[in-house]
Design a protein around this motif. Sequence first.
Motif, PDB file in Angstrom:
ATOM      1  N   ASN A  63      -3.534  10.364   9.785  1.00 33.00           N
ATOM      2  CA  ASN A  63      -3.173   9.047  10.305  1.00 33.00           C
ATOM      3  C   ASN A  63      -1.841   8.671   9.667  1.00 33.00           C
ATOM      4  OD1 ASN A  63      -5.571   8.484  11.900  1.00 33.00           O
ATOM      5  ND2 ASN A  63      -6.625   8.488   9.927  1.00 33.00           N
ATOM      6  N   ILE A  64      -0.800   8.653  10.457  1.00 30.98           N
ATOM      7  CA  ILE A  64       0.558   8.459   9.950  1.00 30.98           C
ATOM      8  C   ILE A  64       0.845   6.969   9.782  1.00 30.98           C
ATOM      9  CG2 ILE A  64       3.000   8.916  10.391  1.00 30.98           C
ATOM     10  CD1 ILE A  64       1.079  11.401   9.910  1.00 30.98           C
ATOM     11  N   SER A  65       1.357   6.598   8.608  1.00 32.41           N
ATOM     12  CA  SER A  65       1.737   5.208   8.331  1.00 32.41           C
ATOM     13  C   SER A  65       3.223   4.989   8.565  1.00 32.41           C
ATOM     14  CB  SER A  65       1.396   4.834   6.879  1.00 32.41           C
ATOM     15  OG  SER A  65       0.016   4.997   6.646  1.00 32.41           O
ATOM     16  N   VAL A  82       7.367  11.500   5.682  1.00 30.58           N
ATOM     17  CA  VAL A  82       6.152  10.981   6.304  1.00 30.58           C
ATOM     18  C   VAL A  82       5.188  10.538   5.207  1.00 30.58           C
ATOM     19  CG1 VAL A  82       4.207  11.565   7.808  1.00 30.58           C
ATOM     20  CG2 VAL A  82       6.442  12.637   8.181  1.00 30.58           C
ATOM     21  N   SER A  83       4.528   9.412   5.436  1.00 28.51           N
ATOM     22  CA  SER A  83       3.429   9.009   4.567  1.00 28.51           C
ATOM     23  C   SER A  83       2.255   8.616   5.446  1.00 28.51           C
ATOM     24  CB  SER A  83       3.830   7.861   3.640  1.00 28.51           C
ATOM     25  OG  SER A  83       4.079   6.685   4.387  1.00 28.51           O
ATOM     26  N   LYS A  96      -4.511   9.776   0.518  1.00 29.79           N
ATOM     27  CA  LYS A  96      -3.134   9.393   0.823  1.00 29.79           C
ATOM     28  C   LYS A  96      -2.231  10.598   0.578  1.00 29.79           C
ATOM     29  CE  LYS A  96      -3.605   4.464  -0.037  1.00 29.79           C
ATOM     30  NZ  LYS A  96      -3.692   4.199   1.367  1.00 29.79           N
ATOM     31  N   PHE A  97      -1.218  10.762   1.445  1.00 30.98           N
ATOM     32  CA  PHE A  97      -0.313  11.890   1.285  1.00 30.98           C
ATOM     33  C   PHE A  97       1.108  11.479   1.634  1.00 30.98           C
ATOM     34  CE2 PHE A  97      -0.924  12.066   5.812  1.00 30.98           C
ATOM     35  CZ  PHE A  97       0.255  12.583   6.314  1.00 30.98           C
ATOM     36  N   ARG A 119       2.590  16.491  -0.814  1.00 27.55           N
ATOM     37  CA  ARG A 119       1.895  16.005  -2.014  1.00 27.55           C
ATOM     38  C   ARG A 119       0.828  15.011  -1.633  1.00 27.55           C
ATOM     39  NH1 ARG A 119       2.085  18.141  -7.239  1.00 27.55           N
ATOM     40  NH2 ARG A 119       4.160  18.981  -7.538  1.00 27.55           N
ATOM     41  N   LEU A 120      -0.346  15.139  -2.256  1.00 27.90           N
ATOM     42  CA  LEU A 120      -1.343  14.081  -2.197  1.00 27.90           C
ATOM     43  C   LEU A 120      -0.884  12.976  -3.144  1.00 27.90           C
ATOM     44  CD1 LEU A 120      -4.613  16.191  -2.237  1.00 27.90           C
ATOM     45  CD2 LEU A 120      -3.690  14.892  -0.307  1.00 27.90           C
TER      46      LEU A 120
END
Length: 123
Positions: A63-65, A82-83, A96-97, A119-120
């Motif tokens: 799920n992209i924020s 991307v986060s 969260k990544f 990265r997580l």
Amino acid sequence: MDPDAVSKAFVEHYYSTFDTSRANLGTLYQDASMLTFEGQKFQGAQNIVAKLASLPFEQCKHNISTVDCQPSGPAGGMLVFVSGNLQLAGEQHALKFSQMFHLMPTPQGSFYVFNDIFRLNYA
């Protein structure tokens, strides 16, 4: 070419492919591509896909924020940051990544992933 539109289309394609068939991500990388996954480095499309395919879960949903993009260098590359959240099948809490892609143009007019850092994000 609108870098924001290209980066958003890339992100949608990348994560929908990752979530449904990680083995098909190989076409997005080349022999010079490098992935750093949680500090481990892998070079070349074959090694990168082998790493992604070996992850210890069958299904997931990204799920992209946020998607941020910048032009990169005279060759027409793009940096895409991307986060978001990663939901693993059977897990109650999402992870969260953050992930950064350095996209480079191909002679055919598309892009490939030259660099990929994942990265997580632990709270």
